[in-house]
Scaffold this active site. Sequence first.
Site, PDB file in Angstrom:
ATOM      1  N   GLU A  76       0.642  -1.166   0.050  1.00  0.00           N
ATOM      2  CA  GLU A  76      -0.066  -0.101  -0.109  1.00  0.00           C
ATOM      3  C   GLU A  76       0.991   1.224  -0.048  1.00  0.00           C
ATOM      4  O   GLU A  76       0.485   2.117   0.759  1.00  0.00           O
ATOM      5  CB  GLU A  76      -0.799  -0.069   1.180  1.00  0.00           C
ATOM      6  CG  GLU A  76      -2.095  -1.051   0.989  1.00  0.00           C
ATOM      7  CD  GLU A  76      -3.228  -0.911   1.873  1.00  0.00           C
ATOM      8  OE1 GLU A  76      -3.519   0.283   2.403  1.00  0.00           O
ATOM      9  OE2 GLU A  76      -4.083  -1.766   2.076  1.00  0.00           O
ATOM     10  N   HIS A 312      -2.521  -1.956  10.238  1.00  0.00           N
ATOM     11  CA  HIS A 312      -1.986  -3.227  10.391  1.00  0.00           C
ATOM     12  C   HIS A 312      -1.017  -2.983  11.279  1.00  0.00           C
ATOM     13  O   HIS A 312      -0.318  -1.920  11.172  1.00  0.00           O
ATOM     14  CB  HIS A 312      -1.672  -3.949   9.020  1.00  0.00           C
ATOM     15  CG  HIS A 312      -2.817  -4.723   8.280  1.00  0.00           C
ATOM     16  ND1 HIS A 312      -2.837  -5.940   7.664  1.00  0.00           N
ATOM     17  CD2 HIS A 312      -3.925  -3.966   7.525  1.00  0.00           C
ATOM     18  CE1 HIS A 312      -3.682  -6.164   7.029  1.00  0.00           C
ATOM     19  NE2 HIS A 312      -4.474  -5.035   6.806  1.00  0.00           N
TER      20      HIS A 312
END
Length: 455
Positions: A76, A312
């Site tokens: 990402e 995360h």
Amino acid sequence: MSQNNLERADDEVRKEAPSIKFLTFNTWGLKWVSKYRKQRLRAIADELAGKSCSVPLPGIESSGADDRYDVVALQEIWCKEDWDYIAATCAEAFPYQRIFYSGILAGPGLAILSRIPIESTFLYRFPINGRPSAVHRGDWYVGKSVAITLLQPVDKMTHPVAIMNSHMHAPYALTGDAAYACHRSCQAWDFSKLANLYKKAGYAVIISGDLNSRPGSLPHKFLTMETGLVDSWEQLSGKQDLQVVARLNPLEQIKYGCTTCDSLLNTWRASRKPDEACRLDYALIDPERLQTTQAGVRFTNRLPNVGSFSDHFAYTCTLKLLPKKEPVTVDIASDSKDSRDLLLQRYANYDEMIQCLASYSVVAARQKFLRGVHFYFSILLLIGALVVTTFTANLAGWSSIFWVLFAVVVSITGTIDGMISFLFGRKETRALKEVEEEVLCAQRYMRTLLKEKTK
């Protein structure tokens, strides 16, 4: 030399074998969507470069300036300015770097940082990866892929390392069409074939990244049973009961379950239910060439006035590079019980995959048909609008404006749906059929092996 002496000598070589400290981290770098994106990704870069500016959580081993990683796989990274800052800040700590660009919008978001020289890189784009109509999800537009990085051999006694970094299609629901379970299963099927190719070429393979698949799911089974790779966390800590992990408190979930996603200790996921915490970030490794000596969750610290580094947590493992051995030919049709059990498990996975493909193929065919119907219906509406305009224009001139706008909307939406139906729809259904044929072929061969075992 006696057998005991040989074993002792082998143990000594293993103890002296070199190791690499590996980190995989989904950074949550979506432009306009991710909160405090720029501050967080710059803090991640600073942390990797050895400049800690975060506050550790009590009771958790935190990341810090003393964490010296050899290889970092990132997901990402979707904004060029973020990558430019990471690359510049980490240039001294990680002189070998690569970001992967393929994709319609921002690319797959995959990047690699390494202290070990990079020999070569390669990107494989998944042929089955969501739909262009799901603009709000974006998986199809970024082009989810596998970023393969081949590292220069550390020494002549060990195998060269192949890092296979990926961020597979996200689930937007636990069940149903929005779960995209079939897409991830197809991606894992292709992924396992790539991993096997590099294993056969003599590389110590590491499958890493945010695989968006829980332990024991069909994609996870494909990536382990089809390749012979093992979960580095499970290699060190043993296989875990996910139901037991779900009942632990958040701190214990991190320590004993290695929950990298949806933890209540993550400020961006604090509203989740305790049993939703799970492990989606992995390093799956070749146990014949790599051995896990340490593993755990990292980047659990918090940034003042911001929160967690990402939605995360990161996963790290220290991997010992095992010495090369003489090639051993393994008879997959051997009579060992373990071998037969593995074949039966793989056969069951194939059955599950065929059912998954059959279920989603109905959805894909329906989507293609409905979009095609919309296209032809739009043509009829457009013709009707032109005819109606000729009659209403004489009665009320202003009505022409309405019918022109109506015709424009009908033309645009009909054309888009027609292109999705005729171009993407055909491509997806044929790609699904291709995977089905591959699985059926593998299943037929597995049936032959199982018959041989019963003789």
